[in-house]
Design a protein around this motif. Structure first.
Motif, PDB file in Angstrom:
ATOM      1  N   PHE A   1      -6.332  13.676  33.259  1.00  0.00           N
ATOM      2  CA  PHE A   1      -5.799  14.968  33.690  1.00  0.00           C
ATOM      3  C   PHE A   1      -5.414  14.939  35.175  1.00  0.00           C
ATOM      4  O   PHE A   1      -4.408  15.526  35.570  1.00  0.00           O
ATOM      5  CB  PHE A   1      -6.826  16.068  33.441  1.00  0.00           C
ATOM      6  CG  PHE A   1      -7.094  16.308  31.976  1.00  0.00           C
ATOM      7  CD1 PHE A   1      -6.064  16.646  31.113  1.00  0.00           C
ATOM      8  CD2 PHE A   1      -8.377  16.202  31.459  1.00  0.00           C
ATOM      9  CE1 PHE A   1      -6.293  16.875  29.770  1.00  0.00           C
ATOM     10  CE2 PHE A   1      -8.624  16.422  30.115  1.00  0.00           C
ATOM     11  CZ  PHE A   1      -7.578  16.757  29.256  1.00  0.00           C
ATOM     12  N   GLU A   2      -6.237  14.267  35.985  1.00  0.00           N
ATOM     13  CA  GLU A   2      -5.955  14.241  37.413  1.00  0.00           C
ATOM     14  C   GLU A   2      -4.673  13.472  37.709  1.00  0.00           C
ATOM     15  O   GLU A   2      -3.916  13.838  38.613  1.00  0.00           O
ATOM     16  CB  GLU A   2      -7.122  13.624  38.189  1.00  0.00           C
ATOM     17  CG  GLU A   2      -6.935  13.714  39.697  1.00  0.00           C
ATOM     18  CD  GLU A   2      -8.154  13.284  40.492  1.00  0.00           C
ATOM     19  OE1 GLU A   2      -8.111  13.391  41.731  1.00  0.00           O
ATOM     20  OE2 GLU A   2      -9.144  12.847  39.877  1.00  0.00           O
ATOM     21  N   TRP A   3      -4.422  12.408  36.978  1.00  0.00           N
ATOM     22  CA  TRP A   3      -3.188  11.637  37.172  1.00  0.00           C
ATOM     23  C   TRP A   3      -1.969  12.547  37.016  1.00  0.00           C
ATOM     24  O   TRP A   3      -1.058  12.533  37.840  1.00  0.00           O
ATOM     25  CB  TRP A   3      -3.149  10.494  36.160  1.00  0.00           C
ATOM     26  CG  TRP A   3      -1.916   9.638  36.232  1.00  0.00           C
ATOM     27  CD1 TRP A   3      -0.665   9.949  35.763  1.00  0.00           C
ATOM     28  CD2 TRP A   3      -1.806   8.328  36.813  1.00  0.00           C
ATOM     29  NE1 TRP A   3       0.214   8.928  36.004  1.00  0.00           N
ATOM     30  CE2 TRP A   3      -0.454   7.919  36.649  1.00  0.00           C
ATOM     31  CE3 TRP A   3      -2.701   7.463  37.438  1.00  0.00           C
ATOM     32  CZ2 TRP A   3      -0.005   6.674  37.085  1.00  0.00           C
ATOM     33  CZ3 TRP A   3      -2.242   6.227  37.884  1.00  0.00           C
ATOM     34  CH2 TRP A   3      -0.912   5.850  37.711  1.00  0.00           C
TER      35      TRP A   3
ATOM     36  N   SER B   1      -3.264  -3.800  49.959  1.00  0.00           N
ATOM     37  CA  SER B   1      -2.077  -4.641  50.086  1.00  0.00           C
ATOM     38  C   SER B   1      -1.259  -4.159  51.273  1.00  0.00           C
ATOM     39  O   SER B   1      -1.602  -3.168  51.925  1.00  0.00           O
ATOM     40  CB  SER B   1      -1.234  -4.565  48.800  1.00  0.00           C
ATOM     41  OG  SER B   1      -0.749  -3.242  48.610  1.00  0.00           O
ATOM     42  N   LEU B   2      -0.164  -4.866  51.543  1.00  0.00           N
ATOM     43  CA  LEU B   2       0.736  -4.452  52.620  1.00  0.00           C
ATOM     44  C   LEU B   2       1.337  -3.079  52.340  1.00  0.00           C
ATOM     45  O   LEU B   2       1.531  -2.280  53.261  1.00  0.00           O
ATOM     46  CB  LEU B   2       1.848  -5.499  52.784  1.00  0.00           C
ATOM     47  CG  LEU B   2       2.827  -5.269  53.942  1.00  0.00           C
ATOM     48  CD1 LEU B   2       2.093  -5.266  55.279  1.00  0.00           C
ATOM     49  CD2 LEU B   2       3.926  -6.320  53.921  1.00  0.00           C
ATOM     50  N   THR B   3       1.595  -2.789  51.068  1.00  0.00           N
ATOM     51  CA  THR B   3       2.139  -1.481  50.695  1.00  0.00           C
ATOM     52  C   THR B   3       1.143  -0.374  51.011  1.00  0.00           C
ATOM     53  O   THR B   3       1.522   0.679  51.555  1.00  0.00           O
ATOM     54  CB  THR B   3       2.482  -1.457  49.192  1.00  0.00           C
ATOM     55  OG1 THR B   3       3.416  -2.489  48.892  1.00  0.00           O
ATOM     56  CG2 THR B   3       3.082  -0.108  48.800  1.00  0.00           C
TER      57      THR B   3
ATOM     58  N   PRO C   1       3.590  13.554  49.496  1.00  0.00           N
ATOM     59  CA  PRO C   1       3.951  12.417  48.635  1.00  0.00           C
ATOM     60  C   PRO C   1       3.250  11.125  49.020  1.00  0.00           C
ATOM     61  O   PRO C   1       2.883  10.330  48.150  1.00  0.00           O
ATOM     62  CB  PRO C   1       5.476  12.314  48.838  1.00  0.00           C
ATOM     63  CG  PRO C   1       5.903  13.700  49.186  1.00  0.00           C
ATOM     64  CD  PRO C   1       4.776  14.237  50.024  1.00  0.00           C
ATOM     65  N   LEU C   2       3.040  10.907  50.312  1.00  0.00           N
ATOM     66  CA  LEU C   2       2.333   9.704  50.763  1.00  0.00           C
ATOM     67  C   LEU C   2       0.870   9.747  50.347  1.00  0.00           C
ATOM     68  O   LEU C   2       0.283   8.721  49.972  1.00  0.00           O
ATOM     69  CB  LEU C   2       2.445   9.567  52.276  1.00  0.00           C
ATOM     70  CG  LEU C   2       3.856   9.294  52.809  1.00  0.00           C
ATOM     71  CD1 LEU C   2       3.891   9.447  54.321  1.00  0.00           C
ATOM     72  CD2 LEU C   2       4.323   7.900  52.403  1.00  0.00           C
TER      73      LEU C   2
ATOM     74  N   TRP D   1      -3.198   7.571  46.416  1.00  0.00           N
ATOM     75  CA  TRP D   1      -4.115   7.732  45.278  1.00  0.00           C
ATOM     76  C   TRP D   1      -3.655   6.888  44.098  1.00  0.00           C
ATOM     77  O   TRP D   1      -4.463   6.216  43.454  1.00  0.00           O
ATOM     78  CB  TRP D   1      -4.200   9.203  44.881  1.00  0.00           C
ATOM     79  CG  TRP D   1      -5.240   9.495  43.845  1.00  0.00           C
ATOM     80  CD1 TRP D   1      -6.566   9.775  44.063  1.00  0.00           C
ATOM     81  CD2 TRP D   1      -5.055   9.532  42.423  1.00  0.00           C
ATOM     82  NE1 TRP D   1      -7.206   9.991  42.861  1.00  0.00           N
ATOM     83  CE2 TRP D   1      -6.303   9.850  41.842  1.00  0.00           C
ATOM     84  CE3 TRP D   1      -3.955   9.343  41.596  1.00  0.00           C
ATOM     85  CZ2 TRP D   1      -6.471   9.971  40.474  1.00  0.00           C
ATOM     86  CZ3 TRP D   1      -4.121   9.456  40.218  1.00  0.00           C
ATOM     87  CH2 TRP D   1      -5.374   9.760  39.674  1.00  0.00           C
ATOM     88  N   PHE D   2      -2.350   6.911  43.801  1.00  0.00           N
ATOM     89  CA  PHE D   2      -1.820   6.130  42.680  1.00  0.00           C
ATOM     90  C   PHE D   2      -1.998   4.632  42.925  1.00  0.00           C
ATOM     91  O   PHE D   2      -2.288   3.876  41.989  1.00  0.00           O
ATOM     92  CB  PHE D   2      -0.344   6.456  42.461  1.00  0.00           C
ATOM     93  CG  PHE D   2      -0.106   7.809  41.840  1.00  0.00           C
ATOM     94  CD1 PHE D   2      -0.711   8.164  40.645  1.00  0.00           C
ATOM     95  CD2 PHE D   2       0.729   8.730  42.450  1.00  0.00           C
ATOM     96  CE1 PHE D   2      -0.505   9.405  40.070  1.00  0.00           C
ATOM     97  CE2 PHE D   2       0.954   9.980  41.893  1.00  0.00           C
ATOM     98  CZ  PHE D   2       0.331  10.323  40.691  1.00  0.00           C
ATOM     99  N   LEU D   3      -1.828   4.192  44.166  1.00  0.00           N
ATOM    100  CA  LEU D   3      -2.046   2.783  44.487  1.00  0.00           C
ATOM    101  C   LEU D   3      -3.499   2.385  44.245  1.00  0.00           C
ATOM    102  O   LEU D   3      -3.779   1.278  43.746  1.00  0.00           O
ATOM    103  CB  LEU D   3      -1.662   2.508  45.944  1.00  0.00           C
ATOM    104  CG  LEU D   3      -0.168   2.477  46.267  1.00  0.00           C
ATOM    105  CD1 LEU D   3       0.050   2.413  47.776  1.00  0.00           C
ATOM    106  CD2 LEU D   3       0.517   1.292  45.582  1.00  0.00           C
TER     107      LEU D   3
END
Length: 240
Positions: A31-33, A153-155, A137-138, A143-145
């Motif tokens: 649900f949180e996603w 990671s570098l991202t 958005p960042l 959170w998604f990363l």
């Protein structure tokens, strides 16, 4: 009043329907996603709309605080009001956020309702929405990363650096200038001035947490660099 309630309800139902659709399409995700996907969509959409309002449609928020609302400003405010009501209900139901974030949502809702109810101060309210949502958005990307195991990671570092830079420069720097213009202008109502002070105060609390996070991450990165350097030196000596 009736029209306001109908428009707010339509906005709320629209965001709720989007959430339900995402839950149906992304049935394998939690649900949180899907709620964060709604948050991401709102963030991108409202930043684009309020940027157009401030930079193209006008008036300039720094010189015309307290001016009469335009139809486009009212549309943007109603769009965000429905979202904040949806997200507030979701956060309370699932108990995912602390008191500071709930206070932020409450102040956002009250500020938008005040601007719509008085029929003025829509331009500076849209400016505040732009400043507060430009980093959203960042935050969701971070959170998604993490959820997909790609944060270290570098991202992930780039997302964190851009988030901290935007928060400090836009929300604290430009936001402070906007607050000064609001407080020194004789036109805005006192309720909007106090609301601006409250929102900026919450941003200061967020900034303290972000600064602590930045210090922790910098120290961690530095320790890892030192350990890697020692390991490379050790391997170099062993090779000789």
């Amino acid at each position: 009043m009736t029209l306001f309630l109908v428009e707010t309800s339509c906005s709320l139902i629209g965001w709720l329907c989007l959430y339900i659709l995402l839950c149906y399409v992304n049935g394998k995700r939690g649900f949180e996603w899907n709620c964060r996907l709604v948050t991401l969509i709102h963030g991108v959409l409202i930043v684009c709309v309020t940027a157009y309002i401030g930079f193209v449609d006008g008036p300039w928020p720094f010189t015309h605080p307290g001016s009469e609302n335009t139809p486009l400003q009212m549309f943007a405010l109603l769009l965000s009001l429905g979202y904040f009501l949806f997200d507030m209900i979701w956060c309370v139901y699932f108990r995912t956020e602390g008191p500071v974030m709930l206070a932020h949502h409450t102040l956002s809702i009250l500020g938008i309702v005040s601007a719509l109810g008085m029929g003025e101060s829509g331009i500076e309210t849209c400016a505040v929405l732009f400043g507060s949502e430009i980093t959203n958005p960042l935050l969701q990307a971070r959170w998604f990363l993490k959820q997909t195991g790609r944060y270290d990671s570098l991202t992930g570092d780039a997302v964190d650096l851009l988030f901290i830079t935007l928060f400090a420069s836009v929300r604290m720097g430009i936001g402070g200038r906007m607050l000064y213009c609001e407080l020194t202008s004789p036109k805005p109502k006192m309720v909007m001035k106090w609301g601006g002070v409250a929102i900026y105060g919450l941003s200061c609390l967020f900034m303290v947490d972000i600064a602590r996070f930045a210090c922790r991450k910098t120290r961690t990165k530095y320790r890892r660099w030192q350990e890697q350097r020692k390991l490379e030196n050790t391997n170099g000596h062993a090779g000789k």
